[in-house]
Write a protein that holds these residues in place. Structure first.
Motif, PDB file in Angstrom:
ATOM      1  N   TRP A 129       0.791  -1.225   0.000  1.00  0.00           N
ATOM      2  CA  TRP A 129       0.000   0.000   0.000  1.00  0.00           C
ATOM      3  C   TRP A 129       0.824   1.277   0.000  1.00  0.00           C
ATOM      4  CZ3 TRP A 129       0.055  -3.860   3.604  1.00  0.00           C
ATOM      5  CH2 TRP A 129       0.642  -3.585   4.853  1.00  0.00           C
ATOM      6  N   VAL A 130       2.068   1.225   0.472  1.00  0.00           N
ATOM      7  CA  VAL A 130       2.874   2.448   0.515  1.00  0.00           C
ATOM      8  C   VAL A 130       3.699   2.577  -0.765  1.00  0.00           C
ATOM      9  CG1 VAL A 130       4.692   3.710   1.718  1.00  0.00           C
ATOM     10  CG2 VAL A 130       3.034   2.373   3.043  1.00  0.00           C
ATOM     11  N   ASP A 131       3.479   3.678  -1.497  1.00  0.00           N
ATOM     12  CA  ASP A 131       4.302   3.937  -2.683  1.00  0.00           C
ATOM     13  C   ASP A 131       5.334   5.023  -2.433  1.00  0.00           C
ATOM     14  OD1 ASP A 131       2.522   6.019  -2.487  1.00  0.00           O
ATOM     15  OD2 ASP A 131       2.025   6.077  -4.621  1.00  0.00           O
ATOM     16  N   HIS A 132       5.082   5.876  -1.428  1.00  0.00           N
ATOM     17  CA  HIS A 132       6.056   6.883  -1.011  1.00  0.00           C
ATOM     18  C   HIS A 132       5.601   7.484   0.316  1.00  0.00           C
ATOM     19  CE1 HIS A 132       3.045   9.702  -2.574  1.00  0.00           C
ATOM     20  NE2 HIS A 132       3.640  10.642  -1.848  1.00  0.00           N
ATOM     21  N   PHE A 133       6.518   8.159   0.993  1.00  0.00           N
ATOM     22  CA  PHE A 133       6.184   8.974   2.159  1.00  0.00           C
ATOM     23  C   PHE A 133       6.520  10.422   1.827  1.00  0.00           C
ATOM     24  CE2 PHE A 133       7.057   5.066   4.808  1.00  0.00           C
ATOM     25  CZ  PHE A 133       5.799   4.989   5.412  1.00  0.00           C
ATOM     26  N   VAL A 135       7.718  14.094   3.579  1.00  0.00           N
ATOM     27  CA  VAL A 135       8.474  14.469   4.776  1.00  0.00           C
ATOM     28  C   VAL A 135       7.510  14.751   5.923  1.00  0.00           C
ATOM     29  CG1 VAL A 135      10.001  16.223   5.780  1.00  0.00           C
ATOM     30  CG2 VAL A 135      10.457  15.330   3.488  1.00  0.00           C
ATOM     31  N   ALA A 136       6.360  15.362   5.625  1.00  0.00           N
ATOM     32  CA  ALA A 136       5.361  15.655   6.655  1.00  0.00           C
ATOM     33  C   ALA A 136       4.814  14.370   7.278  1.00  0.00           C
ATOM     34  CB  ALA A 136       4.222  16.479   6.055  1.00  0.00           C
ATOM     35  N   GLU A 137       4.620  13.331   6.456  1.00  0.00           N
ATOM     36  CA  GLU A 137       4.133  12.053   6.984  1.00  0.00           C
ATOM     37  C   GLU A 137       5.179  11.393   7.875  1.00  0.00           C
ATOM     38  OE1 GLU A 137       0.989  10.713   3.468  1.00  0.00           O
ATOM     39  OE2 GLU A 137       3.127  10.221   3.280  1.00  0.00           O
ATOM     40  N   LEU A 138       6.436  11.479   7.483  1.00  0.00           N
ATOM     41  CA  LEU A 138       7.508  10.907   8.304  1.00  0.00           C
ATOM     42  C   LEU A 138       7.585  11.627   9.650  1.00  0.00           C
ATOM     43  CD1 LEU A 138      10.290  10.366   5.616  1.00  0.00           C
ATOM     44  CD2 LEU A 138       8.978   8.589   6.804  1.00  0.00           C
ATOM     45  N   LYS A 139       7.416  12.946   9.635  1.00  0.00           N
ATOM     46  CA  LYS A 139       7.401  13.695  10.891  1.00  0.00           C
ATOM     47  C   LYS A 139       6.214  13.270  11.745  1.00  0.00           C
ATOM     48  CE  LYS A 139       7.311  18.306  12.926  1.00  0.00           C
ATOM     49  NZ  LYS A 139       7.260  19.770  12.700  1.00  0.00           N
ATOM     50  N   LYS A 140       5.074  13.102  11.111  1.00  0.00           N
ATOM     51  CA  LYS A 140       3.859  12.681  11.802  1.00  0.00           C
ATOM     52  C   LYS A 140       4.047  11.335  12.492  1.00  0.00           C
ATOM     53  CE  LYS A 140      -1.088  12.132  10.736  1.00  0.00           C
ATOM     54  NZ  LYS A 140      -2.080  12.142   9.618  1.00  0.00           N
ATOM     55  N   VAL A 233      11.509   2.937  -0.124  1.00  0.00           N
ATOM     56  CA  VAL A 233      10.413   3.893  -0.263  1.00  0.00           C
ATOM     57  C   VAL A 233      10.940   5.263  -0.712  1.00  0.00           C
ATOM     58  CG1 VAL A 233       8.431   4.945   0.881  1.00  0.00           C
ATOM     59  CG2 VAL A 233       9.250   2.707   1.636  1.00  0.00           C
ATOM     60  N   PRO A 234      10.437   5.796  -1.818  1.00  0.00           N
ATOM     61  CA  PRO A 234      10.782   7.170  -2.207  1.00  0.00           C
ATOM     62  C   PRO A 234      10.271   8.177  -1.178  1.00  0.00           C
ATOM     63  CG  PRO A 234       9.819   5.966  -4.056  1.00  0.00           C
ATOM     64  CD  PRO A 234       9.597   5.131  -2.819  1.00  0.00           C
ATOM     65  N   VAL A 235      10.910   9.341  -1.125  1.00  0.00           N
ATOM     66  CA  VAL A 235      10.520  10.403  -0.188  1.00  0.00           C
ATOM     67  C   VAL A 235      10.230  11.679  -0.976  1.00  0.00           C
ATOM     68  CG1 VAL A 235      11.294  11.856   1.733  1.00  0.00           C
ATOM     69  CG2 VAL A 235      11.843   9.417   1.719  1.00  0.00           C
ATOM     70  N   ASP A 236       9.109  12.320  -0.640  1.00  0.00           N
ATOM     71  CA  ASP A 236       8.690  13.560  -1.303  1.00  0.00           C
ATOM     72  C   ASP A 236       8.880  14.726  -0.338  1.00  0.00           C
ATOM     73  OD1 ASP A 236       7.471  15.667  -2.575  1.00  0.00           O
ATOM     74  OD2 ASP A 236       5.588  14.621  -2.984  1.00  0.00           O
ATOM     75  N   ASN A 237       9.793  15.625  -0.667  1.00  0.00           N
ATOM     76  CA  ASN A 237      10.042  16.790   0.190  1.00  0.00           C
ATOM     77  C   ASN A 237       9.307  18.031  -0.321  1.00  0.00           C
ATOM     78  OD1 ASN A 237      11.486  17.520  -2.054  1.00  0.00           O
ATOM     79  ND2 ASN A 237      13.369  18.053  -0.967  1.00  0.00           N
ATOM     80  N   GLY A 238       8.291  17.809  -1.177  1.00  0.00           N
ATOM     81  CA  GLY A 238       7.522  18.924  -1.726  1.00  0.00           C
ATOM     82  C   GLY A 238       7.786  19.162  -3.198  1.00  0.00           C
TER      83      GLY A 238
END
Length: 317
Positions: A129-133, A135-140, A233-238
């Motif tokens: 189910w996870v395709d990426h996180f 940065v806000a989700e990782l902080k959460k 997992v790829p990471v999206d910083n915006g």
């Protein structure tokens, strides 16, 4: 003037003999055998690089005993500040209190950048189910207050399962932990405490690979060694999701989880011939050995600057 071939040939022979003798002496000087002991400790992230360098150095200098421990960046700095080790492997810069301890114990030091590393977020292979996180989700997920509020996947993103997730990560003495919490949570050393912690990244790999609901972070090199067992997992910083790789770490697009790693050398150690030779060997061979163990080398110009920095430090002591 009379040309005398016999004398001319003898002169050439003598010249060649003297040149050969000079070369032999020069070679012997370059490979002078050293003795002694070099004590190294610190970061589990930097350990594979330093151990690879130590192995090659031992082959050239078998009479020098090089020991490389793994007590985490913070644990290593404690030993370094007490004068118990010569070199500390560090996956972050020295902290103010650690620097103060060194100063109180009259230990001067030089920090040398040796490679780049990226921190990766990994999941169990069965996680579909996870395709990426973001940065806000990782902080959460990781901020201290999340321990009481965020425990299920669907609390991270509503479309994910209503199942508990389980966290794995480096211990609080690790420079990787410090770097991750600063980059993601916003404050170094600040995170929830209900996670499985270990200074040994292999323990983290084992944990996530055996736990369908596991989430972990550690260095890119450890993922590369275990990619068959883990989901990256790829990471999206915006600016869009970016997958960590040698290329994205080096070009800075994998942000904010890319960083340099270091070795710190004490002044008293730098005065010793075996330590000076080891550090010079390290910087001269790091580009190849760093790549061999899965990290990202500096540029040739950067290694030259670090070598000049060490030379200036060691000759000033």
């Amino acid at each position: 003037m009379n040309f005398r071939p016999g004398y001319y040939l003898i002169a050439i022979g003598m010249s060649l003999l003297l040149t050969a003798c000079g070369s032999k002496n020069s070679s012997e000087s370059e490979t002078e055998k050293l003795q002694g002991e070099i004590k190294i400790d610190g970061s589990s992230t930097v350990y594979p690089i330093t151990e690879a360098v130590a192995e090659e150095f031992r082959a050239e200098q078998p009479e020098v005993k090089v020991t490389v421990g793994v007590s985490g960046t913070g644990g290593g700095f404690k030993k370094f500040g007490r004068g118990e080790i010569d070199i500390n492997d560090a996956s972050r810069p020295i902290k103010e209190q650690e620097a103060t301890t060194c100063n109180e114990n009259n230990i001067k030091y030089v920090d040398l950048k040796v490679a780049y590393d990226g921190l990766v977020i990994v999941l169990n292979k069965e996680n579909t189910w996870v395709d990426h996180f973001t940065v806000a989700e990782l902080k959460k997920i990781w901020e201290p207050e999340a321990q009481e509020k965020i425990t299920k996947w669907n609390q991270i993103r509503a479309s994910w399962p209503a199942e508990d997730f389980h966290l794995y990560g480096p211990g609080v003495a690790s420079g990787t932990y410090d770097y991750f919490t600063e980059a993601i949570v916003g404050k170094s050393g600040s995170s929830r405490g209900d996670y499985t912690a270990s200074e040994d990244d292999n323990v983290l790999v084992q944990g996530v690979s055996g736990d369908k609901n596991g989430i972990a972070f550690f260095g890119l090199a450890y993922y590369e060694e275990n990619k068959e067992r883990l989901k990256l997992v790829p990471v999206d910083n915006g600016k869009g999701a970016v997958t960590p790789s040698v290329e994205t770490v080096k070009d800075g697009t994998y942000a904010p989880l890319a960083r340099p790693v270091f070795v710190y050398v004490a002044d008293a150690a730098a005065k010793r011939a075996e330590v000076s030779a080891f550090v010079n060997f390290y910087l001269n061979n790091a580009a190849t050995l760093v790549t061999d163990v899965g990290y990202i080398p500096l540029t040739a110009e950067e290694y030259q600057r670090e070598s000049a920095k060490f030379k200036g430090f060691s000759t000033a002591q």
